[in-house]
Design a protein around this motif. Sequence first.
Motif, PDB file in Angstrom:
ATOM      1  N   ALA A 430      -2.723 -11.867   0.336  1.00  0.00           N
ATOM      2  CA  ALA A 430      -1.785 -10.899   0.881  1.00  0.00           C
ATOM      3  C   ALA A 430      -2.562  -9.430   1.092  1.00  0.00           C
ATOM      4  O   ALA A 430      -2.319  -8.883   2.130  1.00  0.00           O
ATOM      5  CB  ALA A 430      -1.022  -9.834  -0.250  1.00  0.00           C
ATOM      6  N   THR A 431      -3.727  -9.218   1.104  1.00  0.00           N
ATOM      7  CA  THR A 431      -4.921  -8.354   1.149  1.00  0.00           C
ATOM      8  C   THR A 431      -4.720  -8.723   2.588  1.00  0.00           C
ATOM      9  O   THR A 431      -5.164  -7.233   3.659  1.00  0.00           O
ATOM     10  CB  THR A 431      -5.485  -8.257   0.320  1.00  0.00           C
ATOM     11  N   ARG A 434      -1.945  -8.198   5.088  1.00  0.00           N
ATOM     12  CA  ARG A 434      -1.517  -6.663   5.666  1.00  0.00           C
ATOM     13  C   ARG A 434      -2.996  -5.942   6.384  1.00  0.00           C
ATOM     14  O   ARG A 434      -2.061  -5.574   7.852  1.00  0.00           O
ATOM     15  CB  ARG A 434      -1.770  -5.680   4.148  1.00  0.00           C
ATOM     16  N   TRP A 435      -4.229  -6.377   6.328  1.00  0.00           N
ATOM     17  CA  TRP A 435      -4.962  -5.610   7.138  1.00  0.00           C
ATOM     18  C   TRP A 435      -5.069  -6.300   8.725  1.00  0.00           C
ATOM     19  O   TRP A 435      -4.623  -6.278   9.641  1.00  0.00           O
ATOM     20  CB  TRP A 435      -6.381  -6.535   7.100  1.00  0.00           C
ATOM     21  N   LEU A 438       1.030  -7.719   9.120  1.00  0.00           N
ATOM     22  CA  LEU A 438       2.234  -8.213   8.745  1.00  0.00           C
ATOM     23  C   LEU A 438       2.583  -6.858   7.747  1.00  0.00           C
ATOM     24  O   LEU A 438       1.677  -6.460   7.220  1.00  0.00           O
ATOM     25  CB  LEU A 438       1.585  -9.774   8.007  1.00  0.00           C
ATOM     26  N   GLY A 439       4.409  -7.382   7.985  1.00  0.00           N
ATOM     27  CA  GLY A 439       4.676  -5.782   7.443  1.00  0.00           C
ATOM     28  C   GLY A 439       4.451  -7.047   6.007  1.00  0.00           C
ATOM     29  O   GLY A 439       4.942  -8.080   5.921  1.00  0.00           O
ATOM     30  N   GLU A 440       4.817  -5.544   4.899  1.00  0.00           N
ATOM     31  CA  GLU A 440       5.481  -5.941   3.281  1.00  0.00           C
ATOM     32  C   GLU A 440       6.678  -6.760   3.550  1.00  0.00           C
ATOM     33  O   GLU A 440       7.174  -7.631   2.604  1.00  0.00           O
ATOM     34  CB  GLU A 440       5.421  -4.470   2.557  1.00  0.00           C
ATOM     35  N   ILE A 443       5.350  -9.776   4.035  1.00  0.00           N
ATOM     36  CA  ILE A 443       4.543 -10.681   2.952  1.00  0.00           C
ATOM     37  C   ILE A 443       4.823 -10.933   1.930  1.00  0.00           C
ATOM     38  O   ILE A 443       4.946 -12.567   0.836  1.00  0.00           O
ATOM     39  CB  ILE A 443       3.541  -9.586   2.776  1.00  0.00           C
ATOM     40  N   ASP A 444       5.917 -10.374   1.589  1.00  0.00           N
ATOM     41  CA  ASP A 444       7.351 -10.976   0.424  1.00  0.00           C
ATOM     42  C   ASP A 444       7.840 -12.471   0.743  1.00  0.00           C
ATOM     43  O   ASP A 444       7.305 -13.270  -0.355  1.00  0.00           O
ATOM     44  CB  ASP A 444       7.970  -9.968  -0.213  1.00  0.00           C
ATOM     45  N   ARG A 456      -1.134  -5.125  -5.415  1.00  0.00           N
ATOM     46  CA  ARG A 456      -0.259  -6.111  -4.192  1.00  0.00           C
ATOM     47  C   ARG A 456      -1.540  -6.407  -3.265  1.00  0.00           C
ATOM     48  O   ARG A 456      -1.214  -7.332  -1.715  1.00  0.00           O
ATOM     49  CB  ARG A 456       0.698  -5.709  -3.782  1.00  0.00           C
ATOM     50  N   ASP A 457      -2.358  -5.457  -3.240  1.00  0.00           N
ATOM     51  CA  ASP A 457      -3.167  -4.652  -2.818  1.00  0.00           C
ATOM     52  C   ASP A 457      -4.839  -4.732  -3.262  1.00  0.00           C
ATOM     53  O   ASP A 457      -4.755  -4.074  -4.148  1.00  0.00           O
ATOM     54  CB  ASP A 457      -3.131  -4.102  -1.495  1.00  0.00           C
TER      55      ASP A 457
END
Length: 462
Positions: A430-431, A434-435, A438-440, A443-444, A456-457
């Motif tokens: 997920a970290t 996100r970088w 990709l949106g939250e 990611i979920d 989460r990060d």
Amino acid sequence: MNRRTFLGQSLLAAVGAGAAYAAPSGLNLLGAAIDRYGPGQFDDYKALVMVFLHGGNDGFNTVVPLEGAYYDRYAAARATLALPASALLPLDALPGGGASDGARYGLQSALSETDEIGTTGLQRLFGRGAAAVLGNVGTLIRPTDKDAYLGNRVPLPPQLFSHFDQAQYWQISRNDDSRRLGWGGRIADAMAPVNGDTAVPMLISINAAATLARAASLDQYVLHQTGPMLMTPANADTRQAMQDLVAPDLQAHAMERSYAGSYRRARDVGQAVTEALASVAPPTTPFPDTGLGGALQMVAHAIAARNALGHRRQIYCVSLGGFDTHDDQLLEHPTLLSTLSQALTAFHEATVELDIDRGVTAFTASDFGRTLSSNGDGSDHGWGSHHFVVGGAVRGGRYYGRMPDLSVDGPDDGGQGRIIPTTSVDQYAATLARWFGLGEDDIDSILPNLRNFPVRDLGFLG
């Protein structure tokens, strides 16, 4: 068929296939993807580069306590595998970035009379803030401690300690997808519009296909480390016969049509990649003459050709085998770590030469860690392990996650010296995602078990 139509049909097919995590509807999915990740949404370039260490790297003999009670505990647990302190290169953290347990750690140097470089490159990157250590990462479904694990009170990934199952799960990280798509492939599915109309896939593996890059709507292009392997018929008659075999809409059977379509796409992509690579000079940074060195050199060349390929986002997969060190570990492991360090160091320096280092993040993965306990000549299949992230955007020179207690039968030992992970692959992935942009919500969707973890990060990317 243009790329928008192709993506629409592909995404509709993905939804129609009954994906357990599919989004609301096909058209909405396409529209939302283009709104969030269309070509105009990103004006920068980013690449994720996975270096998979096949066999299960012994992370606890890679990053090792340097001194005091921490070292004594390590030496007692590792017995015949314990490294002397003189075989370690200090990995001293930048202010505020020390290991969670307060210990000083070092990197197995891998230096010898025949290897004067060893892992000094990786140590140097850590000292410059371009590399970081992630402590005790592994496959988990939810946070797990010793009591919950031994009491069977927590769901677990399938077939722990099995090479095949755990290497797959590391790259898939969910149980509910019958197609076994990789989380890198699922990221690429979601962000497919970002690269516009280029025919060359976002997902490129070097020398062999990777589970991480298995996607629903996109192909994974497998590129040899020397370049595309194009079919070159011996003569004009052979060439014409091959073209006739794969010509569109001439095959009677669906499988023949599918094969012909795959061949045509591979041929066209191979030609496009050949032309793109030929249009730019590769970086001049020297790479080690190893398989991993050659693979990462090709990745660096392809990154140099990113504009010719029409890419703003890329996901690469390379690998290094030999880490299943049941035997001769003290002889073989240093060579493996030296190979990894020298290739990763050269790759990072090549991205600096290209002035794209802040857009490229390399990260390690492996089947699992290895047992703390020695079998006399090596270690056996474990669970958690330490990993590295390297790149200009990495908040390096720091340790992330919780370092485990290296005591046999200690609070983190799940039995037989198998250390229970304290950071999940989902948090790691997920970290990175996100970088990557990709949106939250996505990611979920891609990493549904992430919601089980409080963090989460992990914070290793700025």
